[in-house]
Design a protein around this motif. Sequence first.
Motif, short mmCIF file in Angstrom:
data_model
loop_
_atom_site.label_atom_id
_atom_site.label_comp_id
_atom_site.label_asym_id
_atom_site.label_seq_id
_atom_site.Cartn_x
_atom_site.Cartn_y
_atom_site.Cartn_z
N MET A 108 -2.29 4.39 4.47
CA MET A 108 -3.19 5.18 3.63
C MET A 108 -3.27 6.63 4.09
SD MET A 108 -7.26 4.50 2.81
CE MET A 108 -7.91 5.16 4.36
N GLN A 140 -0.84 7.19 -1.79
CA GLN A 140 -2.28 6.96 -1.91
C GLN A 140 -2.97 8.30 -2.10
OE1 GLN A 140 -3.73 4.00 -2.19
NE2 GLN A 140 -1.77 2.96 -1.94
N SER A 186 3.11 8.86 1.70
CA SER A 186 2.25 7.85 1.08
C SER A 186 1.69 8.38 -0.24
CB SER A 186 1.09 7.49 2.01
OG SER A 186 0.16 6.66 1.35
N SER A 219 -2.83 0.11 -5.36
CA SER A 219 -4.16 0.53 -4.91
C SER A 219 -4.72 -0.45 -3.89
CB SER A 219 -5.13 0.65 -6.10
OG SER A 219 -5.46 -0.62 -6.59
N LEU A 220 -5.59 0.06 -3.02
CA LEU A 220 -6.13 -0.74 -1.93
C LEU A 220 -6.83 -2.00 -2.43
CD1 LEU A 220 -7.63 2.11 0.30
CD2 LEU A 220 -5.32 1.15 0.32
N THR A 227 0.83 -1.21 0.00
CA THR A 227 0.00 0.00 0.00
C THR A 227 0.86 1.25 0.00
OG1 THR A 227 -1.64 -1.21 1.30
CG2 THR A 227 -1.92 1.16 1.16
#
Length: 459
Positions: A155, A163, A161, A116-117, A111
């Motif tokens: 996240m 994300q 991160s 992607s999650l 992650t």
Amino acid sequence: MLGVISIILTLVMLMYFAYRGVTVLVLAPLLAMLATILAGEFPALYAWTGMFMPAAAGYLQKYFPVFLTGAIFGKLMGVSGAAKTIAHFIAEKIGKDKAIYAIVIATSLLTYGGVSLFVVVFAMYPIGATLLREADMPKRFLPACIALGAFTFTMTALPGSPQYINTMPTVYFGTDIYAGTVLGILGSLIMFFMGTTWINVRAKKAMAAGEGYGDHPDEGFETAITDTAEEFVEAKLPGFGISFAPIILVFIINFVLTNFYFKSEAVMAKYAEYGGVNGTWSVVIALSVAIVLCLFTFREFIAQKNKTVFDGAVGSLLPVFNTASEVGYGGVIKSLAAFTTLKIGLIGIAMPAILKVAISSTVLAGVAGSASGGLGIALEVLGDEFMHMGINPEAIHRIMVMAAGGLDSLPHNGAVITLLSVCHLNHKESYMDLGFCTVLTPLVATLACIVFYLITGIV
């Protein structure tokens, strides 16, 4: 009074029908129009075309490049087998007796590396299921392990991160994805140790009572069985070195561009006339370069490169439009006079300003059933007010993102439902532990970071 009722009613309906599986692409504009009808302030059609759509389009303009590159990168890592290689390598090194730590760490690395999650969920299921089976630990703890590694600190808290939720505040506050470094590291440590301690204690208690992995004949375990240590070696998958290289590249490029190139006076002056440096540029460039590297290094492991890139690009559309739709709903709600009244009431509550930031973000994320959706609404409707509260922008960035990762994981959250489905488990079996790790743990970490910031002023 009608305006307040319209806001509360439509928010409750948004949460309820999203839980029932109604797509927000349809639900959000309908409820936005219903809110204006009940409030009696704007024509419903104008609310859709004149308020909802500009807010949704504005979100797409800002964040679609992040969604697009992130989805393609994640798809390449998944299809090539690189994600599986990394997960299995870490699990093997840590050992099956520490299966819970192995699953959480492997998931978090993927992650934090930009996968992607949803890709992480599918990649980690067979590995995690195999590890728990070999350790004879109850399978019902698997969703909590994966969620802790994917839906929490990597996240929202860890600085840097890639994300997309961590890129969202950069546009509003002029920050970067490393904002609130100390707060983010503190929050990450709390989430990791609090979550893993909870799962380990619960698992040991269940095993002491005689509960093992369990009988799961319908789990699609033919996939997991092919990932045992012996058969994994025989599978045609990329080695750990080349599998990990794209993730390292994302880290390095992100760091250099964010902390050096885009902060240089010459570059800032160059883009000043175009509105300044956009906080998402670093991660978009990093992911784009990593995509090129994946296409080259994984060429023998990806049979249909064009199709894989296409599938990744298409896969970015639903998440970005879902979130944009929720932001569009927020754009309509914030235009109602009643919302101004509620906002003034919230801002006027006698509590530290940074606590107001956290409460607003997590409540909206809970109602929307989405961390990014709730954060998008909070940024759109309250971002300016937060910036004028005298709080360090880096603290606002980190606390908002961490708080949004709290109540977002209520039972109606789409990622939660997907994770349970992939693991062939249900809410009754696994949500208590999953909810502890993804709701309570982030909220405790956020509160601890707020207290730390108020006492020290360190971000």
